[in-house]
Every structure is written in structure tokens, then in C-alpha cells.
Motif scaffolding. Structure first.
Motif, PDB file in Angstrom:
ATOM      1  N   GLY A 214       0.832  -1.186   0.000  1.00  0.00           N
ATOM      2  CA  GLY A 214       0.000   0.000   0.000  1.00  0.00           C
ATOM      3  C   GLY A 214       0.866   1.235   0.000  1.00  0.00           C
ATOM      4  N   ALA A 215       0.228   2.394   0.169  1.00  0.00           N
ATOM      5  CA  ALA A 215       0.976   3.650   0.188  1.00  0.00           C
ATOM      6  C   ALA A 215       1.970   3.680   1.346  1.00  0.00           C
ATOM      7  CB  ALA A 215       0.011   4.828   0.288  1.00  0.00           C
ATOM      8  N   LYS A 216       1.636   2.986   2.444  1.00  0.00           N
ATOM      9  CA  LYS A 216       2.533   2.862   3.593  1.00  0.00           C
ATOM     10  C   LYS A 216       2.675   1.377   3.908  1.00  0.00           C
ATOM     11  CE  LYS A 216       1.330   7.372   5.523  1.00  0.00           C
ATOM     12  NZ  LYS A 216       0.799   8.115   6.708  1.00  0.00           N
ATOM     13  N   PRO A 217       3.642   0.699   3.297  1.00  0.00           N
ATOM     14  CA  PRO A 217       3.743  -0.756   3.479  1.00  0.00           C
ATOM     15  C   PRO A 217       4.094  -1.147   4.904  1.00  0.00           C
ATOM     16  CG  PRO A 217       5.655   0.094   2.312  1.00  0.00           C
ATOM     17  CD  PRO A 217       4.696   1.228   2.420  1.00  0.00           C
ATOM     18  N   VAL A 218       3.639  -2.331   5.281  1.00  0.00           N
ATOM     19  CA  VAL A 218       3.916  -2.888   6.608  1.00  0.00           C
ATOM     20  C   VAL A 218       4.507  -4.284   6.423  1.00  0.00           C
ATOM     21  CG1 VAL A 218       2.968  -3.507   8.863  1.00  0.00           C
ATOM     22  CG2 VAL A 218       1.963  -1.605   7.571  1.00  0.00           C
ATOM     23  N   VAL A 219       5.614  -4.538   7.106  1.00  0.00           N
ATOM     24  CA  VAL A 219       6.272  -5.848   7.041  1.00  0.00           C
ATOM     25  C   VAL A 219       6.008  -6.557   8.368  1.00  0.00           C
ATOM     26  CG1 VAL A 219       8.439  -7.072   6.697  1.00  0.00           C
ATOM     27  CG2 VAL A 219       8.030  -4.900   5.520  1.00  0.00           C
ATOM     28  N   ILE A 220       5.462  -7.753   8.293  1.00  0.00           N
ATOM     29  CA  ILE A 220       4.961  -8.425   9.488  1.00  0.00           C
ATOM     30  C   ILE A 220       5.755  -9.706   9.737  1.00  0.00           C
ATOM     31  CG2 ILE A 220       2.936  -9.520  10.526  1.00  0.00           C
ATOM     32  CD1 ILE A 220       1.245  -7.653   8.737  1.00  0.00           C
ATOM     33  N   THR A 221       6.234  -9.863  10.966  1.00  0.00           N
ATOM     34  CA  THR A 221       6.858 -11.103  11.424  1.00  0.00           C
ATOM     35  C   THR A 221       5.922 -11.750  12.440  1.00  0.00           C
ATOM     36  OG1 THR A 221       8.047 -10.138  13.305  1.00  0.00           O
ATOM     37  CG2 THR A 221       9.118 -10.009  11.150  1.00  0.00           C
ATOM     38  N   GLU A 222       6.329 -12.886  12.970  1.00  0.00           N
ATOM     39  CA  GLU A 222       5.471 -13.598  13.923  1.00  0.00           C
ATOM     40  C   GLU A 222       5.220 -12.766  15.173  1.00  0.00           C
ATOM     41  OE1 GLU A 222       6.182 -17.546  16.410  1.00  0.00           O
ATOM     42  OE2 GLU A 222       5.988 -17.972  14.268  1.00  0.00           O
ATOM     43  N   LEU A 223       6.233 -11.991  15.593  1.00  0.00           N
ATOM     44  CA  LEU A 223       6.128 -11.271  16.861  1.00  0.00           C
ATOM     45  C   LEU A 223       6.111  -9.760  16.712  1.00  0.00           C
ATOM     46  CD1 LEU A 223       8.664 -13.413  18.957  1.00  0.00           C
ATOM     47  CD2 LEU A 223       6.173 -13.608  18.920  1.00  0.00           C
ATOM     48  N   GLY A 224       6.187  -9.250  15.474  1.00  0.00           N
ATOM     49  CA  GLY A 224       6.280  -7.809  15.350  1.00  0.00           C
ATOM     50  C   GLY A 224       5.902  -7.313  13.976  1.00  0.00           C
ATOM     51  N   ARG A 225       6.002  -6.006  13.794  1.00  0.00           N
ATOM     52  CA  ARG A 225       5.691  -5.403  12.509  1.00  0.00           C
ATOM     53  C   ARG A 225       6.494  -4.119  12.354  1.00  0.00           C
ATOM     54  NH1 ARG A 225      -0.037  -5.329  11.736  1.00  0.00           N
ATOM     55  NH2 ARG A 225      -0.029  -3.327  10.662  1.00  0.00           N
ATOM     56  N   VAL A 226       6.869  -3.835  11.107  1.00  0.00           N
ATOM     57  CA  VAL A 226       7.626  -2.631  10.783  1.00  0.00           C
ATOM     58  C   VAL A 226       6.805  -1.791   9.821  1.00  0.00           C
ATOM     59  CG1 VAL A 226       9.765  -1.678   9.851  1.00  0.00           C
ATOM     60  CG2 VAL A 226       9.811  -3.888  11.033  1.00  0.00           C
ATOM     61  N   ASN A 227       6.497  -0.569  10.234  1.00  0.00           N
ATOM     62  CA  ASN A 227       5.865   0.403   9.351  1.00  0.00           C
ATOM     63  C   ASN A 227       6.975   1.182   8.658  1.00  0.00           C
ATOM     64  OD1 ASN A 227       3.109  -0.090  10.399  1.00  0.00           O
ATOM     65  ND2 ASN A 227       3.936   0.793  12.274  1.00  0.00           N
ATOM     66  N   ALA A 228       7.002   1.139   7.326  1.00  0.00           N
ATOM     67  CA  ALA A 228       8.129   1.723   6.602  1.00  0.00           C
ATOM     68  C   ALA A 228       7.638   2.555   5.429  1.00  0.00           C
ATOM     69  CB  ALA A 228       9.065   0.626   6.101  1.00  0.00           C
ATOM     70  N   ARG A 229       8.458   3.518   5.043  1.00  0.00           N
ATOM     71  CA  ARG A 229       8.159   4.256   3.813  1.00  0.00           C
ATOM     72  C   ARG A 229       8.473   3.404   2.601  1.00  0.00           C
ATOM     73  NH1 ARG A 229      11.354   9.658   4.976  1.00  0.00           N
ATOM     74  NH2 ARG A 229      12.546   8.722   3.285  1.00  0.00           N
ATOM     75  N   THR A 230       9.563   2.612   2.706  1.00  0.00           N
ATOM     76  CA  THR A 230      10.047   1.807   1.586  1.00  0.00           C
ATOM     77  C   THR A 230      10.486   0.453   2.102  1.00  0.00           C
ATOM     78  OG1 THR A 230      10.845   3.805   0.473  1.00  0.00           O
ATOM     79  CG2 THR A 230      11.707   1.704  -0.310  1.00  0.00           C
TER      80      THR A 230
END
Length: 428
Positions: A214-230
């Protein structure tokens, strides 16, 4: 689950490895990189040097995959050389590839120097020929590289070759004086430490299970998530099926490596007197070199589909003894396999995913990844910072599916490899 390093020579002799935590909870970053191999580390380091907040997510440990298991050889250009690219894209479009073909080498050396990375760097790379046809190929390569400004290659006749390698199996070869070799995992560990010294964060044991695009991608692991521009996808052969459209046009393949027990200094010198690294010119090539502690590291063979062989030594020892029969009684201390990612064109696949152009990827080094991945990190970082000319040159290379789809790609590719191996055997 804590995934350790494979039982390689590199892992056994690595510089101190810090314990890095797994990602837990929600964090934000400018850049989230998936994979702490050379592609991810190179990209992350270039971006951290630009002052961006970089987070790297690694499923196992830094350099766990091909980065920490390869032959450790600095070999210039790409898996398919500049002339093959020119046939695909035309003379003018290929010029940029000629300019980039030797840059990865320079980046590696700059990283080692700038960040004082202790990785047993040695100079000189040799291409070894079994046949007159292969000698003609090496002469063509020397002239091709010279046309693109790379004038560090000299041809070697049989006598000169015997001064470089203590084996009588070759008819000659060439030497690239700008080539070289090093301890693969220690280079990766040094690059990871450099990222952290600039404020970047690396999380280990943090496999990514999903990317929300999406416009603000999110990378998801089993225990966490990273909100990133790129986001940068840099998993290569260890990406799995995280991004189905990438796995559909590539195939993991295994290469096998052994390392002997330490050799007496006079024996080591008799094998490779000037401590260069060597690769032969066969389609399924062998490669070897001395390590910093005088072991012979010898690799070769390809297993399509990346199945782990039951006995790596049984595959590689006969190859080693064909080159160096004098090592008949030498003990093998380490034997392992590592996966690289093959593309049908043997050229890297580079691009973006989705409509927002904020998820970048580079994959498919096709067995020629050490210099390319370091170049890729610079090219990706340039594109993320808004300079896309070199990125676009790679992105415009066509991506082809393997014949027969995912089900039949292994047997089809194996048949093709067998054909070219027979041509090597008979010198045609």
C-alpha cells in the motif's frame, strides 16, 4: 525457533558474532530490508550512510544463506557477460551495464577499507581453461572487458598456468589482477556492524510472514511489525514463497563446498603459489582457493531445486582430486551446501512490486552474486533516493518463466545442463 549457522568453515572461523534480538512489537523506519545477505546489507549500508533510518529483518542470522556459504571469490561482470546483455537490449542500452560490470568489485574493496573489515582479502583471480575453445572464450572476454575500460586481464599459456596452479589439467587460462578472494561471512558481519554503527538496526530470527502492500507498506513477522516508507526484498534463494510473483520466475539451486584440514605451508604454496583464486570455464564449473589459515576450499556441482545432498564430500572430493591428485590423503574438515537463485536468462531480476513503487527487489544472481549484490545495493539505494537510471536499466531486462512451470523447471533445467556438460567434456 532459533536457526543457527550451517556447519561451514566460515561459521567455525568467523569473527565475534553479536547476539541480535528478534523483532518484537511495532516499530517504524524509513527503510525495511528483508534479508541480511549481501544484497540487503549493501543496500542498508548505502542508505544508512545517507542518514536514513534502516531496519533489517533476517530470518536466521546475518549471512546465513548464500552470503555466508559461497566460494568467496571476487569475479567481475555478471553471470551472463556484457555482450550477452547487448544482444538483448542493444548496443546503446548495454553501455550502462559495461560501466557497472566492474563496480561491485570496487564497492567490496571500499567497504573493507572504510570500515576496517578483517576478512582475509587476497588479490588475483584466475580463469582456467581445459580446451582451446575455452581459451578462445577467455581471449574474447579479455577484449570485451577492455572495450569497457577494464584492462587488468592477462592471458596465460600452459606453462604460465602451471606457475599459477599446481595442476596439469589445464591448457591455459587468464588472470584478472583486480579479482580476489576473502572470508565471506566475515565480510557480511563487518558490513552488518557498519550499518549498526550508523544507527541502523538488524533483527535476527525474525522471518517475515507477510508484506502488507500500500501507500505505507507494513512488514509483518510472527512477533512484530515494521511500518516503513520503503521496503526492499532481498531474500534471494531463501525468500521462500513470501512473494509468489518472484518465486514463479526463479529457481533455488544448491552448490557444494568442502574445506580441507590446514595444509603445511609448503604444500599450500605448491597448489596455488601466488594465493590467487581459481574457477574453471566449464558450464558447471569448479572453483577453489586457499583460506587465510592454509586450507583448500573447493566447490562445484549444482543441484537443481536446492535439495540437500546426503554426502557433499562424496560429490566434491573426486573433483578436488582430479585437479590435485596429490591431496589423496588429506582430511576434509568441513563440507556444506548453499543455495543460489537461478533465473532462466541467468541475469538478475530487479524491479518494484505493486502500484505504489515503494517495494523494491533484486534477486537471481545465478551463481555470480558476490560482486553483483554489492552493486545492487548501490543501484537500489540510488533508486530509493530518486536516481533511477541504473535501476531502470536492470528493471527493463526481461523476466522469463522456466519451461514447464514450477513443476517441470527442475528436470528441464537439468537436461539443459547435462547437454552443456557434455559439450564441455568433448570440447565442442
Amino acid at each position: 525457533m532459533n536457526t543457527p549457522y550451517a556447519p561451514t568453515y566460515y561459521a567455525a572461523t568467523a569473527n565475534p558474532v553479536p547476539n541480535r534480538p528478534a523483532l518484537q512489537g511495532e516499530i517504524s523506519a524509513d527503510i525495511c530490508i528483508i534479508g541480511a545477505g549481501y544484497t540487503g546489507l549493501s543496500t542498508g549500508l548505502f542508505l544508512a550512510e545517507q542518514g536514513l533510518k534502516v531496519v533489517v529483518l533476517e530470518a536466521a542470522k546475518v549471512g546465513f544463506g548464500a552470503t555466508g556459504r559461497n566460494g568467496g571469490q571476487i569475479v567481475n561482470s555478471f553471470s551472463r557477460d556484457i555482450d550477452a546483455i547487448e544482444r538483448q537490449v542493444g548496443h546503446d542500452a548495454a553501455k550502462v551495464f559495461g560501466q557497472m560490470a566492474f563496480e561491485g568489485n570496487r564497492i567490496i574493496r571500499e567497504r573493507i577499507s572504510t570500515y576496517d573489515i578483517k576478512c582475509d582479502l587476497k588479490n588475483g583471480g584466475v580463469f582456467a581453461a581445459f580446451t582451446p575453445k575455452q581459451m578462445r572464450h577467455l581471449e574474447h572476454q579479455r577484449k570485451l572487458w577492455a572495450r569497457h575500460g577494464h584492462n587488468t586481464v592477462d592471458m596465460l599459456d600452459k606453462k604460465q598456468m602451471s606457475d599459477v596452479v599446481g595442476s596439469d589439467v589445464y591448457v591455459g587460462g587468464s588472470i584478472d589482477h583486480s579479482g580476489g578472494h576473502f572470508h565471506s561471512l566475515n565480510l557480511a558481519l563487518g558490513e552488518a556492524a557498519a550499518i549498526e554503527s550508523l544507527g541502523g538496526t538488524i533483527y535476527e530470527q525474525s522471518p517475515v510472514i507477510r508484506i502488507e502492500r500500500g501507500a505505507k507498506p507494513v512488514v509483518i513477522t510472527e512477533l512484530g511489525r515494521v511500518n516503513a516508507r520503503t521496503v526492499v526484498v532481498a531474500g534471494n534463494a531463501y525468500l521462500g514463497n513470501l512473494v509468489p510473483e518472484l518465486s514463479a520466475k526463479s529457481m533455488p539451486c544448491g552448490s557444494q563446498v568442502v574445506t580441507t584440514a590446514p595444509l603445511p605451508a609448503d604444500v599450500a604454496k605448491s597448489l596455488i603459489p601466488n594465493d590467487h583464486c581459481i574457477e574453471d570455464c566449464n558450464y558447471l564449473l569448479d572453483y577453489y582457493r586457499l583460506t587465510g589459515d592454509n586450507r583448500l576450499l573447493y566447490g562445484g556441482g549444482v543441484i537443481y531445486g536446492a535439495r540437500d545432498p546426503k554426502n557433499v564430500e562424496a560429490i566434491i572430493r573426486p573433483k578436488m582430486l582430479k585437479t590435485f591428485p596429490q591431496l589423496q590423503n588429506v582430511k576434509i574438515d568441513y563440507a556444506w551446501t548453499g543455495n543460489f537463485l537461478l533465473t532462466l536468462s541467468r541475469l538478475p531480476q530487479v524491479g518494484t512490486l505493486g502500484e505504489h513503487n515503494n517495494i523494491f527487489y533484486s534477486q537471481g544472481c545465478s551463481g555470480h552474486g558476490i560482486t553483483y549484490t554489492h552493486l545492487a545495493g548501490k543501484v537500489l539505494s540510488e533508486a530509493i533516493m530518486g536516481q533511477r537510471e541504473r535501476f531502470n536499466a536492470f528493471a527493463q531486462l526481461p523476466h522469463y518463466p522456466f519451461p514447464g512451470g514450477r513443476l517441470m523447471r527442475v528436470p528441464f533445467t537439468a537436461v539443459g545442463a547435462a547437454y552443456y556438460s557434455l559439450r564441455d567434456k568433448f570440447g565442442i
